[in-house]
Motif scaffolding. Sequence first.
Motif, mmCIF file in Angstrom:
data_model
loop_
_atom_site.group_PDB
_atom_site.id
_atom_site.type_symbol
_atom_site.label_atom_id
_atom_site.label_comp_id
_atom_site.label_asym_id
_atom_site.label_seq_id
_atom_site.Cartn_x
_atom_site.Cartn_y
_atom_site.Cartn_z
ATOM 1 N N ASP A 110 0.849 -1.189 0.000
ATOM 2 C CA ASP A 110 0.000 0.000 0.000
ATOM 3 C C ASP A 110 0.884 1.239 0.000
ATOM 4 O OD1 ASP A 110 -1.873 1.941 0.290
ATOM 5 O OD2 ASP A 110 -2.954 0.942 1.930
ATOM 6 N N GLU A 111 0.829 2.008 -1.102
ATOM 7 C CA GLU A 111 1.696 3.176 -1.220
ATOM 8 C C GLU A 111 1.350 4.249 -0.198
ATOM 9 O OE1 GLU A 111 1.466 4.567 -5.182
ATOM 10 O OE2 GLU A 111 2.429 2.816 -6.066
ATOM 11 N N ARG A 112 0.063 4.361 0.202
ATOM 12 C CA ARG A 112 -0.314 5.376 1.183
ATOM 13 C C ARG A 112 0.349 5.107 2.532
ATOM 14 N NH1 ARG A 112 -6.663 5.208 1.132
ATOM 15 N NH2 ARG A 112 -6.112 2.992 1.314
ATOM 16 N N ALA A 113 0.557 3.802 2.858
ATOM 17 C CA ALA A 113 1.187 3.482 4.133
ATOM 18 C C ALA A 113 2.662 3.869 4.147
ATOM 19 C CB ALA A 113 1.037 1.987 4.427
ATOM 20 N N MET A 114 3.281 3.931 2.974
ATOM 21 C CA MET A 114 4.701 4.259 2.892
ATOM 22 C C MET A 114 4.940 5.754 2.722
ATOM 23 S SD MET A 114 5.932 1.310 3.286
ATOM 24 C CE MET A 114 7.651 1.697 3.005
ATOM 25 N N ALA A 115 3.899 6.528 2.407
ATOM 26 C CA ALA A 115 4.068 7.964 2.211
ATOM 27 C C ALA A 115 4.321 8.645 3.547
ATOM 28 C CB ALA A 115 2.821 8.554 1.558
ATOM 29 N N PRO A 116 5.151 9.693 3.568
ATOM 30 C CA PRO A 116 5.412 10.404 4.824
ATOM 31 C C PRO A 116 4.160 11.096 5.340
ATOM 32 C CG PRO A 116 6.338 11.598 2.950
ATOM 33 C CD PRO A 116 5.888 10.271 2.433
ATOM 34 N N ILE A 117 4.014 11.108 6.655
ATOM 35 C CA ILE A 117 2.858 11.744 7.274
ATOM 36 C C ILE A 117 3.046 13.256 7.281
ATOM 37 C CG2 ILE A 117 1.558 11.983 9.421
ATOM 38 C CD1 ILE A 117 2.203 9.124 10.073
ATOM 39 N N SER A 118 2.004 13.981 6.859
ATOM 40 C CA SER A 118 2.023 15.445 6.878
ATOM 41 C C SER A 118 1.198 15.942 8.057
ATOM 42 C CB SER A 118 1.454 16.002 5.568
ATOM 43 O OG SER A 118 1.363 17.409 5.627
ATOM 44 N N TRP A 119 1.863 16.631 8.980
ATOM 45 C CA TRP A 119 1.206 17.143 10.175
ATOM 46 C C TRP A 119 0.774 18.596 10.011
ATOM 47 C CZ3 TRP A 119 -0.053 13.699 13.766
ATOM 48 C CH2 TRP A 119 0.672 12.518 13.847
ATOM 49 N N LEU B 117 -9.123 14.967 16.793
ATOM 50 C CA LEU B 117 -9.559 13.999 15.787
ATOM 51 C C LEU B 117 -8.688 14.073 14.539
ATOM 52 C CD1 LEU B 117 -11.717 11.863 15.164
ATOM 53 C CD2 LEU B 117 -13.147 13.701 14.222
ATOM 54 N N ALA B 118 -8.276 15.296 14.168
ATOM 55 C CA ALA B 118 -7.398 15.459 13.006
ATOM 56 C C ALA B 118 -6.034 14.831 13.264
ATOM 57 C CB ALA B 118 -7.255 16.937 12.663
ATOM 58 N N PHE B 119 -5.500 14.986 14.481
ATOM 59 C CA PHE B 119 -4.217 14.348 14.817
ATOM 60 C C PHE B 119 -4.350 12.818 14.760
ATOM 61 C CE2 PHE B 119 -2.797 18.449 16.521
ATOM 62 C CZ PHE B 119 -1.450 18.410 16.196
ATOM 63 N N TRP B 120 -5.466 12.299 15.288
ATOM 64 C CA TRP B 120 -5.666 10.855 15.272
ATOM 65 C C TRP B 120 -5.768 10.325 13.844
ATOM 66 C CZ3 TRP B 120 -9.739 8.022 13.271
ATOM 67 C CH2 TRP B 120 -9.738 6.668 13.578
ATOM 68 N N ALA B 121 -6.514 11.040 12.994
ATOM 69 C CA ALA B 121 -6.675 10.608 11.607
ATOM 70 C C ALA B 121 -5.347 10.659 10.858
ATOM 71 C CB ALA B 121 -7.722 11.479 10.907
ATOM 72 N N THR B 122 -4.571 11.695 11.117
ATOM 73 C CA THR B 122 -3.272 11.804 10.448
ATOM 74 C C THR B 122 -2.323 10.708 10.912
ATOM 75 O OG1 THR B 122 -3.569 14.201 10.274
ATOM 76 C CG2 THR B 122 -1.336 13.352 9.992
ATOM 77 N N LEU B 123 -2.312 10.439 12.210
ATOM 78 C CA LEU B 123 -1.436 9.394 12.742
ATOM 79 C C LEU B 123 -1.782 8.032 12.162
ATOM 80 C CD1 LEU B 123 0.823 8.657 14.761
ATOM 81 C CD2 LEU B 123 -0.963 8.352 16.487
ATOM 82 N N ASN B 124 -3.056 7.777 11.925
ATOM 83 C CA ASN B 124 -3.492 6.497 11.381
ATOM 84 C C ASN B 124 -3.634 6.521 9.862
ATOM 85 O OD1 ASN B 124 -4.409 4.572 13.806
ATOM 86 N ND2 ASN B 124 -4.888 6.688 14.362
ATOM 87 N N LEU C 206 -8.727 13.256 6.273
ATOM 88 C CA LEU C 206 -9.359 14.178 7.209
ATOM 89 C C LEU C 206 -10.816 14.445 6.846
ATOM 90 C CD1 LEU C 206 -6.514 16.793 7.750
ATOM 91 C CD2 LEU C 206 -7.135 14.855 9.183
ATOM 92 N N GLY C 207 -11.155 14.262 5.587
ATOM 93 C CA GLY C 207 -12.543 14.446 5.177
ATOM 94 C C GLY C 207 -13.037 15.857 5.437
ATOM 95 N N ALA C 208 -14.158 15.942 6.150
ATOM 96 C CA ALA C 208 -14.796 17.234 6.397
ATOM 97 C C ALA C 208 -14.321 17.888 7.688
ATOM 98 C CB ALA C 208 -16.314 17.074 6.428
#
Length: 429
Positions: free
Chosen positions: A17-26, A90-97, A101-103
């Motif tokens: 999964d390429e999304r899992a390997m992409a760097p996380i943007s905070w 919630l945004a931090f949790w979504a980014t970490l996982n 972020l959706g809406a």
Amino acid sequence: MSSQLATPRLNPEGLLDERAMAPISWRTPIILGVVSIIGLLAFVIFTPPGSISRIVVSNSATAVQIDPLHLPSQGSALFLVVVAFGLTGLAFWATLNRRKLGAIPIVFGIVMLFAFLIWAVAGNTGGLPLPLLLSTTITAAVPLVFGALAGVLCERSGIINIAIEGQLLAGAFLAVVVSSATRNPYAALIAAPIAGALVGLLLAVFSIKYRVDQIIVGVVLNVLVLGLTNYLFSTVLTQNPQGLNNPPRMPAFAIPGLSEIPVIGPALFNQTVIVYVMYVVVAVLQIMLFRSRWGLRVRAVGEHPKAADTVGIKVNRTRYRNVVLGSAIAGFGGAAFVSAALPFTKEVSAGRGYIALAAMILGRWSPTGALAAALLFGFADSLNRVLGNIGSPVPYELLAMLPYLATIFAVAGLVGRIRPPAAEGKPYP
């Protein structure tokens, strides 16, 4: 040793999964956190204790009368800021996982906006007239919507339209002259798109036939229209202001039933013909661009003109038509500047063509997206006027900057990764 290594995440096909390997943007969670802290300081701590925020939610034109809301300023702002901190978490949790972020950013923006409004009218006896705020938002957004739609039509076919400012200005000038001379406000709706189309024709000729850099041509056309209208204003309109610069007011039409809906009814359904035309044009272009053969051909020309040419689509002819049509739509939007019986003034467009260009980008080159973005910028402009009229503690200079600040922050922080049409700005063949 192998048990300590992280297992790569695989998709259902068994591939990495390429999304899992992409760097996380905070970036987004951090921005939300900073804004939440600023909101806590500005809207809660510095709000006078015991103050009341009055929100007027209906006027005399609505069928159902709703009493104004009286909210405790500090308590309401605190509640909204707490909600904002929850959305930040919630945004931090979504980014970490690594989830979308959706809406979350949109809801966060609405929550902080209400917190700002409650703080801005704290202790104000007149309160915030919400129907007036929404009505002036629609009025301020009309030229932005038509300008953004012009950009969508042009850039979807591969032509960058920086000349939206000039097209709006030319449409406003010819609209005020024709409507003043004929004493017919609807004559402006015929003259304005003609002026915009003429400016668009110049853009198309220089960009397509002579292959001049499209951004440079657009800037030059803006300067040309600005200089020409200023000259004609100083030499012609000022010599006969009653005959050529005194347009009649365009009447508003209330749609029975719909215009009586509380809060939104007067704003959406008690408007001039220009606003109703805006609704129709947005809906028609959205369907035509993405649900018709014509729209498929236009998008093909903007994405891969060589491939479109090989299947028999006339690339340059399509671009000519789209540029002239889009420019006529922008010129039509220029008539909105003088529809309220306002005389033409120098630089009446006040940079709204560039804001319309930003709305097009924020709307991701779609008519409905451009409409939503234009309403955002129109709301910022309306907020400036309404808060200034009710005596808000917000400094006037900051209120005047609101539309332009909203443009900068929206394009810089909300757009994210977007891809314009691939052949945008590239002459063919």
